[in-house]
Design an enzyme around this catalytic site. Structure first.
Site, short mmCIF file in Angstrom:
data_model
loop_
_atom_site.label_atom_id
_atom_site.label_comp_id
_atom_site.label_asym_id
_atom_site.label_seq_id
_atom_site.Cartn_x
_atom_site.Cartn_y
_atom_site.Cartn_z
N ARG A 210 -23.51 -17.96 21.12
CA ARG A 210 -23.71 -16.69 21.83
C ARG A 210 -23.96 -15.56 20.83
NH1 ARG A 210 -21.03 -14.28 18.96
NH2 ARG A 210 -18.78 -14.05 18.78
N ASP B 88 -13.08 -5.95 22.54
CA ASP B 88 -12.37 -6.98 23.32
C ASP B 88 -10.86 -6.85 23.19
OD1 ASP B 88 -12.55 -7.78 20.65
OD2 ASP B 88 -12.91 -9.90 21.09
N GLY C 273 -19.73 -20.26 11.19
CA GLY C 273 -19.18 -19.10 10.50
C GLY C 273 -20.13 -17.92 10.44
N GLY D 131 -21.00 -15.95 13.06
CA GLY D 131 -20.81 -14.98 14.13
C GLY D 131 -21.53 -15.37 15.41
N SER E 83 -20.56 -17.97 17.18
CA SER E 83 -19.53 -18.66 17.94
C SER E 83 -19.73 -20.18 18.03
CB SER E 83 -19.38 -18.07 19.33
OG SER E 83 -18.05 -18.23 19.72
N SER E 84 -20.00 -20.77 16.88
CA SER E 84 -19.99 -22.23 16.84
C SER E 84 -18.61 -22.74 17.23
CB SER E 84 -20.37 -22.72 15.44
OG SER E 84 -19.37 -22.38 14.49
N ASP F 65 -15.74 -15.09 23.57
CA ASP F 65 -16.51 -16.25 23.11
C ASP F 65 -16.46 -17.42 24.07
OD1 ASP F 65 -16.97 -14.57 21.04
OD2 ASP F 65 -16.14 -15.84 19.47
N TYR G 62 -10.31 -7.58 9.53
CA TYR G 62 -10.24 -7.69 10.99
C TYR G 62 -8.82 -7.35 11.46
CZ TYR G 62 -10.51 -9.90 15.60
OH TYR G 62 -10.47 -10.17 16.95
P1 ADP Z 1 -18.33 -18.90 14.24
O1 ADP Z 1 -17.59 -19.20 15.48
O2 ADP Z 1 -18.78 -17.48 14.14
O3 ADP Z 1 -19.44 -19.84 13.95
P2 ADP Z 1 -15.76 -19.52 13.10
O4 ADP Z 1 -15.20 -19.31 11.76
O5 ADP Z 1 -15.07 -18.92 14.27
O6 ADP Z 1 -17.29 -19.05 13.04
O7 ADP Z 1 -15.88 -21.08 13.40
C1 ADP Z 1 -16.50 -21.94 12.48
C2 ADP Z 1 -15.67 -23.20 12.36
O8 ADP Z 1 -15.85 -24.01 13.54
C3 ADP Z 1 -16.11 -24.09 11.22
O9 ADP Z 1 -15.47 -23.70 10.02
C4 ADP Z 1 -15.64 -25.44 11.70
O10 ADP Z 1 -14.25 -25.60 11.48
C5 ADP Z 1 -15.87 -25.37 13.20
N1 ADP Z 1 -17.20 -25.91 13.54
C6 ADP Z 1 -18.27 -25.25 14.00
N2 ADP Z 1 -19.33 -26.09 14.17
C7 ADP Z 1 -18.90 -27.31 13.82
C8 ADP Z 1 -19.53 -28.62 13.79
N3 ADP Z 1 -20.80 -28.80 14.14
N4 ADP Z 1 -18.76 -29.65 13.35
C9 ADP Z 1 -17.48 -29.47 12.99
N5 ADP Z 1 -16.86 -28.28 13.00
C10 ADP Z 1 -17.54 -27.21 13.41
MG MG Z 2 -15.77 -18.35 16.12
#
Ligand code: ADP
Ligand code: MG
Length: 381
Positions: free
Chosen positions: A25, A34, A119, A121, A123-124, A173, A223
């Protein structure tokens, strides 16, 4: 992208896995609002997490990711604890939440694959928690038991990040990842959890997502410090949250420190801008929307102090260009991504100009992709 033969490579032959998807997102406007009980206005994007899942005969859950090393494991008959590998804690946190909610879980093998930069932003992490929840539901047999849904499931996913990954993420998120609609942004009231879908279906408009490739850590001090400053400002203003304060009240309050006043000014202004922006979108007024994005960026840069040179450079390079409505940093700040709302017919030229400006200023690439509002998480097959 993840597929059946890959799944069989990781977990052995057998029945074909089912597949779910959960999008990343971007937040169009409403930043750092938020946790002040305010409004946010995110869209789901075209990048997504996919999870292949196959039920097992026992009570074990195994999870692997194509983008990360190691294997996470959970035994469904015991309380699940966080451990190694760390990325799997997002998955384990959701499983523990579902277990506590009494959802009828079954053992399963899960394989994850994602096109969302981690990482950055976008929201992976919420895509990961939401995809896990949907996959576990598929594996458990849909409809047979109390599966949390909607905002309850979003809260469960948020809690999993808090408790198992130590990330103080907001409700935005998981909510947008779960509830997004294609061709719409979602105005979310973070106090009540009430979502309202606002159309952004014009095929002539796109959102350009520009990745500084500067990585922030949400659990960094910046933050937490902002949150603490907002809380102390709210206390001095005599309100439950900055959502309840007005702009004049913030300027008139004698006990606020200079920093607290600027933080509060951003939050109060940003909440008003977000509500205004949703109204502008509703009437298709992209020019007005873009001006609010510009104002949001200035406020985040000057009063909230969460921007950085790289984000400012992207926003400055986009400003005033043919076909650009507005631009701003998005996400928590200190890196991550900036977004540009642009006319589709101008998007390529804008992206080229921004990318070469960035390359010249910082000597490295700024990956840019165009997206339109995508649908929330779903079962693929
Ligand atoms: P964002 O949500 O902005 O991408 P975050 O720091 O909140 O950043 O989340 C990233 C974390 O989510 C990664 O460090 C990992 O631990 C986990 N993550 C995201 N994508 C994957 C993936 N494809 N496989 C395994 N872990 C993942
Ligand atoms: Mg995140």
């Amino acid at each position: 992208m993840v597929n059946e033969s890959r799944f069989h490579c990781y977990f052995g032959p057998g029945e074909a896995p089912r597949v779910v998807r959960a999008p990343g997102r971007v937040n169009l406007i409403g930043e750092h609002t938020d946790y002040n009980d305010g409004f946010v206005l995110p869209i789901a994007i075209d990048r997504q997490m996919r999870a292949c899942v196959r039920p097992r005969a026992d009570r074990l859950v195994r999870v692997r990711s194509i983008g990360a090393d190691g294997e996470g494991r959970a035994d469904l008959d015991a309380p699940v604890e966080p451990g190694e590998p760390r990325w799997a804690n997002y998955v384990l946190g959701v499983i523990e939440g579902l277990r506590r909610a009494g959802a009828p879980l079954r053992g399963a093998d899960l394989l994850l694959d994602s096109t969302i930069p981690t990482g950055g932003g976008l929201s992976s992490s919420a895509a990961l928690t939401v995809a896990t929840a949907l996959a576990m539901r598929l594996a458990g047999g849909e409809g047979r038991g109390p599966w949390p849904e909607g905002m309850a499931l979003a809260r469960l996913c948020q809690h999993a990040e808090h408790a198992f990954a130590g990330t103080p993420c907001g409700i935005m998120d998981p909510s947008i990842v779960l509830l997004a609609r294609a061709g719409a942004a979602m105005l979310l009231d973070c106090r009540t959890g009430e979502p309202r879908h606002v159309p952004l279906a014009d095929p002539g408009v796109v959102v350009l997502v520009c990745d500084t490739q500067v990585r922030h850590e949400l659990n960094d001090g910046g933050y937490a410090a902002r949150r603490a400053q907002c809380e102390s400002a709210a206390a001095k203003l005599g309100v439950a949250a900055l959502r309840d304060a007005g702009a004049r009240q913030v300027e008139a309050c004698g006990s606020l420190t200079d920093v607290e006043r600027r933080r509060a000014r951003h939050v109060v202004g940003e909440i008003a801008r977000t509500v205004e922006a949703a109204a502008a979108l509703q009437r298709g007024d992209y020019a007005a929307f873009g001006r609010l994005m510009d104002a949001s960026h200035a406020s985040l840069r000057d009063d909230y102090e969460v921007s950085c040179g790289e984000l400012d450079a992207i926003v400055e390079a986009a400003a005033g260009r043919e076909g650009v409505y507005g631009a701003r940093m998005t996400g928590g700040g200190f890196g991550g991504c900036a977004i540009i709302l642009a006319r589709r017919d101008a998007a390529d030229a804008v992206a080229d100009a921004v990318a070469s400006h960035y390359q010249a200023a910082y000597g490295r690439r700024c990956p840019i992709f165009a997206t339109r509002p995508a649908a929330g998480a779903s079962v693929v097959g």
